[in-house]
Scaffold this motif. Structure first.
Motif, PDB file in Angstrom:
ATOM      1  N   LEU B  70       0.843  -1.182   0.000  1.00  0.00           N
ATOM      2  CA  LEU B  70       0.000   0.000   0.000  1.00  0.00           C
ATOM      3  C   LEU B  70       0.889   1.246   0.000  1.00  0.00           C
ATOM      4  CD1 LEU B  70       0.146   1.138   3.140  1.00  0.00           C
ATOM      5  CD2 LEU B  70      -1.582  -0.608   3.533  1.00  0.00           C
ATOM      6  N   ALA B  71       0.271   2.389  -0.246  1.00  0.00           N
ATOM      7  CA  ALA B  71       0.998   3.656  -0.254  1.00  0.00           C
ATOM      8  C   ALA B  71       0.216   4.669   0.573  1.00  0.00           C
ATOM      9  CB  ALA B  71       1.197   4.168  -1.674  1.00  0.00           C
ATOM     10  N   VAL B  72       0.956   5.591   1.161  1.00  0.00           N
ATOM     11  CA  VAL B  72       0.362   6.586   2.058  1.00  0.00           C
ATOM     12  C   VAL B  72       0.838   7.975   1.642  1.00  0.00           C
ATOM     13  CG1 VAL B  72       0.272   7.375   4.452  1.00  0.00           C
ATOM     14  CG2 VAL B  72       0.337   4.933   3.962  1.00  0.00           C
ATOM     15  N   ALA B  73      -0.074   8.945   1.679  1.00  0.00           N
ATOM     16  CA  ALA B  73       0.317  10.336   1.416  1.00  0.00           C
ATOM     17  C   ALA B  73      -0.623  11.255   2.184  1.00  0.00           C
ATOM     18  CB  ALA B  73       0.269  10.641  -0.078  1.00  0.00           C
ATOM     19  N   GLY B  74      -0.186  12.497   2.429  1.00  0.00           N
ATOM     20  CA  GLY B  74      -1.010  13.470   3.137  1.00  0.00           C
ATOM     21  C   GLY B  74      -0.478  13.713   4.538  1.00  0.00           C
ATOM     22  N   ALA B  75      -1.383  13.970   5.466  1.00  0.00           N
ATOM     23  CA  ALA B  75      -0.979  14.266   6.840  1.00  0.00           C
ATOM     24  C   ALA B  75      -0.304  13.048   7.472  1.00  0.00           C
ATOM     25  CB  ALA B  75      -2.202  14.682   7.648  1.00  0.00           C
ATOM     26  N   ASP B  76       0.547  13.308   8.463  1.00  0.00           N
ATOM     27  CA  ASP B  76       1.370  12.249   9.055  1.00  0.00           C
ATOM     28  C   ASP B  76       0.916  11.935  10.478  1.00  0.00           C
ATOM     29  OD1 ASP B  76       4.990  11.856   9.549  1.00  0.00           O
ATOM     30  OD2 ASP B  76       3.296  10.531   9.948  1.00  0.00           O
ATOM     31  N   PRO B  77       0.088  10.886  10.667  1.00  0.00           N
ATOM     32  CA  PRO B  77      -0.354  10.529  12.025  1.00  0.00           C
ATOM     33  C   PRO B  77       0.538   9.467  12.665  1.00  0.00           C
ATOM     34  CG  PRO B  77      -1.664   9.327  10.431  1.00  0.00           C
ATOM     35  CD  PRO B  77      -0.592  10.033   9.656  1.00  0.00           C
ATOM     36  N   THR B  92       5.290   7.397   0.794  1.00  0.00           N
ATOM     37  CA  THR B  92       6.032   6.163   0.549  1.00  0.00           C
ATOM     38  C   THR B  92       5.069   5.009   0.310  1.00  0.00           C
ATOM     39  OG1 THR B  92       6.122   5.613   2.910  1.00  0.00           O
ATOM     40  CG2 THR B  92       7.979   6.846   2.019  1.00  0.00           C
ATOM     41  N   SER B  93       5.591   3.974  -0.361  1.00  0.00           N
ATOM     42  CA  SER B  93       4.843   2.728  -0.509  1.00  0.00           C
ATOM     43  C   SER B  93       5.556   1.664   0.322  1.00  0.00           C
ATOM     44  CB  SER B  93       4.777   2.303  -1.978  1.00  0.00           C
ATOM     45  OG  SER B  93       6.079   2.204  -2.540  1.00  0.00           O
ATOM     46  N   VAL B  94       4.798   0.785   0.930  1.00  0.00           N
ATOM     47  CA  VAL B  94       5.385  -0.235   1.806  1.00  0.00           C
ATOM     48  C   VAL B  94       4.756  -1.594   1.550  1.00  0.00           C
ATOM     49  CG1 VAL B  94       5.926   1.368   3.660  1.00  0.00           C
ATOM     50  CG2 VAL B  94       3.728   0.242   3.652  1.00  0.00           C
ATOM     51  N   GLY B  95       5.534  -2.636   1.801  1.00  0.00           N
ATOM     52  CA  GLY B  95       5.003  -3.995   1.797  1.00  0.00           C
ATOM     53  C   GLY B  95       4.535  -4.319   3.205  1.00  0.00           C
ATOM     54  N   VAL B  96       3.369  -4.962   3.318  1.00  0.00           N
ATOM     55  CA  VAL B  96       2.804  -5.289   4.624  1.00  0.00           C
ATOM     56  C   VAL B  96       2.505  -6.777   4.659  1.00  0.00           C
ATOM     57  CG1 VAL B  96       0.948  -4.785   6.270  1.00  0.00           C
ATOM     58  CG2 VAL B  96       1.739  -2.995   4.697  1.00  0.00           C
ATOM     59  N   ARG B  97       2.996  -7.459   5.675  1.00  0.00           N
ATOM     60  CA  ARG B  97       2.764  -8.899   5.768  1.00  0.00           C
ATOM     61  C   ARG B  97       1.374  -9.196   6.311  1.00  0.00           C
ATOM     62  NH1 ARG B  97       6.052 -11.994   3.931  1.00  0.00           N
ATOM     63  NH2 ARG B  97       8.311 -11.765   3.956  1.00  0.00           N
ATOM     64  N   GLY B 165       8.497   0.383  -1.340  1.00  0.00           N
ATOM     65  CA  GLY B 165       9.682   1.130  -0.936  1.00  0.00           C
ATOM     66  C   GLY B 165       9.988   2.335  -1.797  1.00  0.00           C
ATOM     67  N   HIS B 166       8.996   2.799  -2.566  1.00  0.00           N
ATOM     68  CA  HIS B 166       9.224   3.995  -3.374  1.00  0.00           C
ATOM     69  C   HIS B 166       8.898   5.239  -2.573  1.00  0.00           C
ATOM     70  CE1 HIS B 166       9.951   1.617  -6.882  1.00  0.00           C
ATOM     71  NE2 HIS B 166       8.862   0.918  -6.641  1.00  0.00           N
ATOM     72  N   ALA B 167       9.549   6.328  -2.951  1.00  0.00           N
ATOM     73  CA  ALA B 167       9.324   7.594  -2.259  1.00  0.00           C
ATOM     74  C   ALA B 167       8.850   8.639  -3.250  1.00  0.00           C
ATOM     75  CB  ALA B 167      10.608   8.060  -1.577  1.00  0.00           C
ATOM     76  N   TRP B 168       7.861   9.384  -2.843  1.00  0.00           N
ATOM     77  CA  TRP B 168       7.305  10.443  -3.689  1.00  0.00           C
ATOM     78  C   TRP B 168       8.334  11.557  -3.862  1.00  0.00           C
ATOM     79  CZ3 TRP B 168       3.833  11.209  -7.127  1.00  0.00           C
ATOM     80  CH2 TRP B 168       3.336  12.485  -7.419  1.00  0.00           C
ATOM     81  N   PRO B 169       8.653  11.910  -5.109  1.00  0.00           N
ATOM     82  CA  PRO B 169       9.685  12.937  -5.303  1.00  0.00           C
ATOM     83  C   PRO B 169       9.164  14.373  -5.190  1.00  0.00           C
ATOM     84  CG  PRO B 169       9.061  11.934  -7.407  1.00  0.00           C
ATOM     85  CD  PRO B 169       8.235  11.274  -6.356  1.00  0.00           C
ATOM     86  N   GLY B 170       7.928  14.587  -4.845  1.00  0.00           N
ATOM     87  CA  GLY B 170       7.390  15.926  -4.614  1.00  0.00           C
ATOM     88  C   GLY B 170       6.482  16.348  -5.725  1.00  0.00           C
ATOM     89  N   PRO B 171       5.670  17.405  -5.666  1.00  0.00           N
ATOM     90  CA  PRO B 171       5.481  18.241  -4.488  1.00  0.00           C
ATOM     91  C   PRO B 171       4.846  17.471  -3.335  1.00  0.00           C
ATOM     92  CG  PRO B 171       3.810  18.742  -6.112  1.00  0.00           C
ATOM     93  CD  PRO B 171       4.750  17.781  -6.760  1.00  0.00           C
ATOM     94  N   GLY B 172       5.210  17.767  -2.182  1.00  0.00           N
ATOM     95  CA  GLY B 172       4.802  16.942  -1.045  1.00  0.00           C
ATOM     96  C   GLY B 172       6.031  16.370  -0.402  1.00  0.00           C
TER      97      GLY B 172
END
Lengths: 218, 332
Positions: B70-77, B92-97, B165-172
């Motif tokens: 899954l991937a997450v963006a926006g506010a950081d809780p 970022t996108s992450v692998g979740v078991r 494991g990818h990272a958003w290069p912006g904006p953001g």
């Protein structure tokens, strides 16, 4: 007199009349049809949204400047005639349970208007109302005009929950609430038919230009 | 495949909404921060408009029923993988078991909406051209309602092998989330009644507004700070100014008779009668969508031309980020 004003940088608002003029809504819907037809040829308009005397026309500001959009819209708005809607209007006969628990405001409304409850019901049900526009919530049709004798301003305090199907009046309009919602109109009764059902095709019962007549039942 | 263990304050499925349904009286719905939605989707190679879960504050928790990405963006809780696992930063996108719970562990320091995207988008039926939840209409998304504990959502594409494991290069990566303390500046431009409402427009621009707790996806309700004046203060004629119902749009600033402005968000009504002197620029809608009760706002007027230029710049930045991410993902 056609005025075009900006609604932010991504939309234009066209005013088809400054005052209450019977042909205005026909011209509003006629222009909406022209914009939709232009969209069909690839023009980058968003869906035009009718108001009582105005039309909101979104556009893609990445494709056009505001001046380009306005010039194109002004051409579309030239020589608008009422009654340009090609589709036939539908007559809807809507059964209504007036008064008592279904119309909690009927008695107060009657008193304020100086009429009996029976007279209010008869007068409300005697008219054929035109669907002007849809708005406020899904499928909510602004119907009009109410006869002068039935006109009251909105309630000072809206109800937090108006039951679905409630038949209501405010100002020059009457309407059927499509679903439970807060509302500030006066409730005269309740219809079994709901103007909005997402699983129906089409989901909205009423279209602008349709005609509605209410029938007292029970 | 992804269970809602705790929805937090509000969780709904949103894509970019259904603007074409406005003539039916249907609010457009869709993500309040469309840039964060796009970022979360693009991190997975999705169409940027794919439906995702919009989390709105509180301490939400999600549990994976199978191995997934899954991937997450926006506010950081302060999302955490499991009780002791690594932090998941927005952008970022992450692998979740399978069997792992992702839990928000702290209120976001800035912003309020976090988007969780799944490969191929969250799988829900499309109604009137969109998968978005229309809360005012009670349809769309998952059964037309907020997500609740026990709901399980599926992704549109389980089978695709997505690299994590990818990272958003912006904006953001938190895109619209305002970074600075103090008032957030929101750019506005001309509304349809600007000329007739110069005094109200001036009051809107001169005041530092407070976002009230009554705010929701319909709109931000603004108050003057304690002891301050409303937009209608001293302008009794605001009460006389009602208009025949006219169509509204996301970003419109309504000024009702009590002078307390409402800035419309995606669930806002399609028509109204209150004056609209100014409209938030499209380029600033993502920032608007991350404002929360207690935040301070100042409106800054820009010309229509500048608003358009700002939008062009924002779109260009997004395209660059998308291209850069595509290259990043193709290297895997």
């Amino acid at each position: 007199m056609t005025e075009i004003r900006p609604f932010g940088e991504s939309a234009l608002q066209v005013t088809l009349a400054e005052s209450d003029d019977p042909g205005t809504l026909s011209r509003v819907h006629a222009l909406a049809h022209r914009v939709e037809d232009d969209r069909g040829t690839g023009a980058l308009w968003g869906a035009p949204v009718p108001g009582m005397t105005t039309l909101l026309v979104p556009f893609d500001p990445l494709a056009w400047t505001g001046d380009e959009a306005e010039a194109r819209l002004r051409r579309l708005a030239t020589d608008l005639a009422p009654d340009m809607d090609p589709s036939p209007a539908t007559l809807h006969r809507i059964p209504v349970h007036y008064g008592r628990a279904d119309g909690p405001d009927l008695i107060e409304v009657s008193e304020r208007l100086g009429l009996s409850s029976t007279q209010v019901v008869e007068l409300h049900a005697s008219m054929c109302y035109t669907v002007y526009i849809l708005g406020f919530m899904p499928g909510f049709g602004y119907l009009g005009d109410l006869p002068e004798a039935l006109r009251l301003p909105r309630r000072d305090t809206p109800r937090p929950g108006v039951p679905a199907g409630s038949v209501a009046i405010a100002g020059r309009h009457t309407a059927v609430y499509p679903s439970a919602t807060p509302g500030g109109w006066h409730l005269l009764g309740r219809a079994d038919t709901l103007p909005w059902d997402i699983h129906r095709d089409p989901p909205a019962l009423l279209r602008p230009g349709d005609v509605v007549q209410f029938e007292p039942v029970g | 495949m992804l269970e809602i263990v705790d929805p937090g304050l509000l969780a709904t499925v949103q894509d970019t909404g259904r603007p074409d349904a406005a003539p039916l009286g249907v609010p457009r719905a869709g993500a309040c921060d469309p840039l964060a939605l796009a970022a979360a989707n693009l991190l997975l190679g999705n169409d940027p408009a794919s439906p995702a879960i919009e989390l709105t504050g509180g301490l939400p928790a999600l549990a994976a029923h199978q191995d997934l990405v899954l991937a997450v963006a926006g506010a950081d809780p302060a999302l955490r993988l499991g009780d002791t696992g690594p932090w998941i930063r927005p952008g970022t996108s992450v692998g979740v078991r399978a069997g792992t719970t992702i839990r928000a562990t702290a209120a976001a320091r800035a912003g309020i909406r976090t988007y969780v995207a799944l490969p191929g988008g969250v799988a829900v039926p499309r109604l009137l051209g969109s998968a978005s939840t229309c809360l005012p209409g009670g349809f769309g998304g998952l059964e037309g309602r907020p997500l609740r504990a026990g709901d399980v959502v599926s992704s549109g594409d389980d089978a695709r092998r997505i690299g994590a494991g990818h990272a958003w290069p912006g904006p953001g990566p938190s895109s619209g989330v305002p970074g600075d303390p103090g008032a957030t500046v929101i750019r506005v431009t001309d509304g349809p009644y600007r000329d007739a409402l110069e005094d109200i427009a001036a009051a809107l621009l001169a005041t530092e507004w407070l976002v009230s707790a009554e705010s929701d996806r319909i709109g931000l309700r603004l108050q003057p700070p304690a002891g301050g004046t409303t937009a209608a203060h001293g302008h009794a004629t605001a009460r006389d100014r009602s208009y025949d119902s006219f169509a509204l749009a996301w970003g419109a600033i309504e000024v009702p008779p009590d002078g307390a402005p409402i800035v419309l968000l995606p669930d806002g009504p399609t028509v109204g009668g209150y004056p609209v002197p100014l409209v938030v620029t499209r380029a600033d809608l993502p920032t608007l969508g991350q404002l929360r009760p207690g935040d301070h706002i100042r409106f800054h007027l820009v010309s229509l031309q500048d608003a358009r230029a700002d939008l062009l710049a924002a779109e260009s930045a997004l395209t660059q980020a998308r291209t850069s991410l595509t290259v990043q993902r193709s290297v895997w």
